[in-house]
Design a protein around this motif. Structure first.
Motif, PDB file in Angstrom:
ATOM      1  N   SER A  65      25.918 -27.544  25.965  1.00 28.36           N
ATOM      2  CA  SER A  65      25.329 -27.653  24.638  1.00 28.36           C
ATOM      3  C   SER A  65      26.045 -28.680  23.784  1.00 28.36           C
ATOM      4  O   SER A  65      25.674 -28.888  22.644  1.00 28.36           O
ATOM      5  N   SER A  71      20.022 -34.776  21.972  1.00 30.98           N
ATOM      6  CA  SER A  71      19.437 -33.721  21.143  1.00 30.98           C
ATOM      7  C   SER A  71      18.314 -32.988  21.878  1.00 30.98           C
ATOM      8  O   SER A  71      18.076 -31.810  21.641  1.00 30.98           O
ATOM      9  N   GLY A  72      17.632 -33.653  22.793  1.00 33.82           N
ATOM     10  CA  GLY A  72      16.553 -33.011  23.547  1.00 33.82           C
ATOM     11  C   GLY A  72      17.075 -32.131  24.673  1.00 33.82           C
ATOM     12  O   GLY A  72      16.408 -31.180  25.093  1.00 33.82           O
ATOM     13  N   HIS A  75      17.723 -28.089  24.088  1.00 32.71           N
ATOM     14  CA  HIS A  75      16.628 -27.139  24.235  1.00 32.71           C
ATOM     15  C   HIS A  75      16.423 -26.768  25.698  1.00 32.71           C
ATOM     16  O   HIS A  75      16.134 -25.614  26.016  1.00 32.71           O
ATOM     17  N   ARG A  78      19.290 -24.424  26.544  1.00 26.82           N
ATOM     18  CA  ARG A  78      19.073 -23.109  25.934  1.00 26.82           C
ATOM     19  C   ARG A  78      18.027 -22.315  26.717  1.00 26.82           C
ATOM     20  O   ARG A  78      18.189 -21.117  26.950  1.00 26.82           O
ATOM     21  N   HIS A  79      16.964 -22.987  27.152  1.00 24.77           N
ATOM     22  CA  HIS A  79      15.923 -22.327  27.933  1.00 24.77           C
ATOM     23  C   HIS A  79      16.465 -21.841  29.279  1.00 24.77           C
ATOM     24  O   HIS A  79      16.203 -20.705  29.701  1.00 24.77           O
TER      25      HIS A  79
END
Length: 181
Positions: A65, A71-72, A75, A78-79
């Motif tokens: 992280s 920045s993409g 996500h 996180r998924h």
């Protein structure tokens, strides 16, 4: 509930009924099913239990992280992390369920064993009492035969007359013993 006023097509028009309770809703569903009993009712199958996808064999472009991640990418990370947590939770729940099932089976087996011991003990007691009765009956028959033989040879009074006890003994004599081994 249903109005019998014919429509233009000749069908009776039904009044709109809004169920207020779950019982009314169930009653309305049953009434609708019973209007045409020849029609087949489709009962849906039990939904399959959710199972997570297996983890990928090879993960490309693993980034955390922070530290160089765009920045993409956060996500995506996180998924993947959320999916892995869900998979771990699923495996823990499955292990817990399996442990509970095993404990339940052990408890059932223990209860079955205890009940079998209890019934076995009572069965042995019943058979012991039955054997005592049979032995007592045989001893009584032998005793009556011995006393009848001594009386007939000694006094000669009741030679042709049978005692009422002998008749009942013949009818009550068991032809087999239940549960005997």
């Amino acid at each position: 509930m249903a109005a019998v006023e014919p429509e233009r097509g000749g069908r009776p028009q039904q009044a709109l009924v809004i169920p207020r309770t779950a019982a009314e809703e169930q009653r309305l569903k049953l009434e609708r099913l019973m209007r045409n009993p020849d029609k087949q009712v489709l009962i849906g199958e039990k939904p399959k239990e959710w199972a997570p996808r297996p983890p990928p064999e090879f993960v490309r472009d693993v980034m955390g992280s922070s530290a160089g991640a765009g920045s993409g990418e956060f996500h995506v990370y996180r998924h993947l992390r959320r999916r892995e947590y869900m998979r771990e939770d699923f495996m823990e729940k499955q292990a817990t369920q399996q442990r509970l099932d095993e404990e339940f089976q052990k408890k059932l087996d223990e209860n079955r064993r205890v009940a079998e011991e209890r019934t076995g003990k009572r069965r042995r007691k019943r058979q012991k009492l039955k054997q005592k009765k049979i032995l007592a009956k045989k001893a009584k028959q032998e005793q009556t035969k011995a006393t009848d033989g001594s009386e007939t040879s000694g006094s000669g009074e009741d030679e042709g007359v049978e005692s009422p006890n002998e008749e009942t003994d013949d009818t009550e004599a068991p032809s087999f013993i239940m549960g005997g081994r």
